[in-house]
Design an enzyme around this catalytic site. Structure first.
Site, PDB file in Angstrom:
ATOM      1  CG  ASP A   1       1.728  -7.573  -6.063  1.00  0.00           C
ATOM      2  OD1 ASP A   1       1.186  -6.465  -5.970  1.00  0.00           O
ATOM      3  OD2 ASP A   1       1.341  -8.464  -6.840  1.00  0.00           O
TER       4      ASP A   1
ATOM      5  CG  HIS B   1      -3.669  -8.617  -5.200  1.00  0.00           C
ATOM      6  ND1 HIS B   1      -2.593  -8.715  -4.345  1.00  0.00           N
ATOM      7  CD2 HIS B   1      -3.151  -8.286  -6.422  1.00  0.00           C
ATOM      8  CE1 HIS B   1      -1.477  -8.465  -5.024  1.00  0.00           C
ATOM      9  NE2 HIS B   1      -1.795  -8.218  -6.280  1.00  0.00           N
TER      10      HIS B   1
ATOM     11  N   PRO C   1      -1.782  18.802   3.849  1.00  0.00           N
ATOM     12  CG  PRO C   1      -2.596  16.641   3.977  1.00  0.00           C
ATOM     13  CD  PRO C   1      -2.725  17.975   4.612  1.00  0.00           C
ATOM     14  N   PRO C   2      -1.404  18.881   0.184  1.00  0.00           N
ATOM     15  CG  PRO C   2       0.166  18.446  -1.479  1.00  0.00           C
ATOM     16  CD  PRO C   2      -0.326  17.943  -0.165  1.00  0.00           C
TER      17      PRO C   2
ATOM     18  CD  GLU D   1      -4.801  -7.587 -10.427  1.00  0.00           C
ATOM     19  OE1 GLU D   1      -5.052  -7.191  -9.264  1.00  0.00           O
ATOM     20  OE2 GLU D   1      -3.773  -7.254 -11.032  1.00  0.00           O
TER      21      GLU D   1
ATOM     22  N   GLY E   1      -7.549  22.796   0.751  1.00  0.00           N
ATOM     23  CA  GLY E   1      -8.331  24.027   0.925  1.00  0.00           C
ATOM     24  C   GLY E   1      -7.689  25.101   1.766  1.00  0.00           C
ATOM     25  CE  LYS E   2      -1.685  23.976   2.408  1.00  0.00           C
ATOM     26  NZ  LYS E   2      -2.086  22.714   1.785  1.00  0.00           N
TER      27      LYS E   2
END
Length: 367
Positions: free
Chosen positions: A348, A276, A43-44, A273, A47-48
């Site tokens: 949602d 949730h 993934p971006p 909220e 640390g590549k």
């Protein structure tokens, strides 16, 4: 090498490449040949590029870095010429310095599958020529057994790359650079917090690591930078947990909206909220109710933060049903308290429907 934090498996694989480059005599003694290509996939922000630079530094060899997009031109022949120049320069450095490492970042810009046929224009012809030249140059490294290694990095799926590029003799070794785990995130926070002044009593690094599941090293570095800005804005001397929370919300949701919210709406958002949070607490033991806010940000009137307590590789039926119920918790809370519901459940319901659709049509979890 020690500056590369975490990714122990990737580092171990990379260190093997470094040792092969440094000690070619041992490899030649048993008739082996050096690897020509190394592909870093992940993934971006994981640390590549950092790992590729560390390989070059550890091997003490010249490092030529270039982006895949730098080869791409609309004029036929330009990209292929740039590839030839790149490898000529690498061979020259190899003669003088004993070896060279070429690093091609975002290699998918030049390495995706070629198109064939008569119905494509000059741009596609130029693209095909550029990729063909790259393939030829990588094959040409075998002629004199050059001590040159080509490292490519991409966050695109491997299936998008041309098959000829992935065959043995080219990019035949792949290293997966994944998102950091709990221990790695702890090390990363320790590393980045060293560069700033923070309140060590108030800021708990182990807690930060737990609430940032899914964060890349780049995300963690950005979070610390943003927290420092909030500290300066508040004219304080040390970064506190409150600054980090503010930074986290700012990055994820945007700036606070200075709008006047009616008292009735504030209560509706609060119960929404709370719905949730309660369902998460009761039905999803793998998640933690970290924070609830009714401060409007971006397009949201409020948000409930429920990060995973630990990394989850695959989600089972119970986990997915719990996520759907959490989405519907806001709707149920509004209905129980006010007898009516609001349009605030739009996102949602979208998430719940998307998850339910995938469960039935993609994962065979329906009746």
């Amino acid at each position: 090498w020690s500056d590369v934090i975490g990714m122990d498996e990737a580092k171990q694989e990379a260190l093997e490449i470094v040792n092969l480059i440094k000690d070619r005599a041992e490899l030649q003694r048993i008739g082996g040949k050096i690897l020509r290509g190394l592909l870093l996939v992940g993934p971006p922000g994981c640390g590549k590029t950092y790992l590729a630079k560390a390989i070059a530094t550890e091997a003490k060899l010249p490092f030529i870095a270039i982006s895949g997009s730098e080869f791409v031109e609309m004029f036929v022949g330009v990209g292929a010429g740039r590839v030839r120049n790149l490898f000529s320069r690498a061979r020259l450095l190899s003669d003088f310095k004993g070896g060279c490492i070429i690093f091609i970042d975002e290699i998918d810009a030049v390495g995706t599958s070629r198109s064939h046929g008569q119905n494509f224009g000059g741009g596609q012809t130029e693209y095909n020529q550029t990729l063909n030249q790259l393939l030829v140059e990588m094959d040409g490294l075998k002629e004199k057994d050059w001590n040159i290694v080509v490292i490519g990095a991409t966050n695109a799926p491997q299936m998008t790359l041309d098959r000829a590029l992935l065959r043995p003799g080219r990019f035949d070794r792949k290293i997966h650079v994944d998102m950091p785990n709990l221990d790695d995130r702890q090390k990363l926070f320790s590393y980045y917090l060293k560069t700033v002044k923070y309140d060590s009593v108030n800021v708990h690094i182990d807690r930060l690591a737990r609430i940032t599941v899914g964060y890349s090293p780049a995300d963690i570095a950005n979070l610390v930078r943003e927290a420092a800005l909030f500290t300066v804005r508040g004219k304080r001397q040390l970064i506190t947990m409150r600054d980090i929370d503010e930074a986290r919300e700012r990055i994820a949701l945007g700036v606070k909206r200075r709008i006047k919210v009616r008292e009735e709406e504030r209560w509706q958002i609060a119960y929404h909220e709370a719905g949730h949070a309660i369902i998460t607490y009761l039905l999803i033991p793998t998640q933690d109710v970290f924070k609830i806010t009714i401060t409007p940000r971006g397009y949201t009137g409020g948000v409930t933060w429920t990060p995973e307590k630990e990394e989850i590789l695959i989600r089972d039926r119970q986990k997915l049903l719990g996520e759907i119920k959490t989405c519907l918790g806001s709707y149920a809370a509004e209905k129980l308290q006010f007898g009516i519901t609001t349009a605030g459940v739009d996102s949602d319901f979208s998430v719940a429907l998307y998850t339910a659709h995938n469960m039935v049509w993609r994962w065979g979890m329906g009746k």
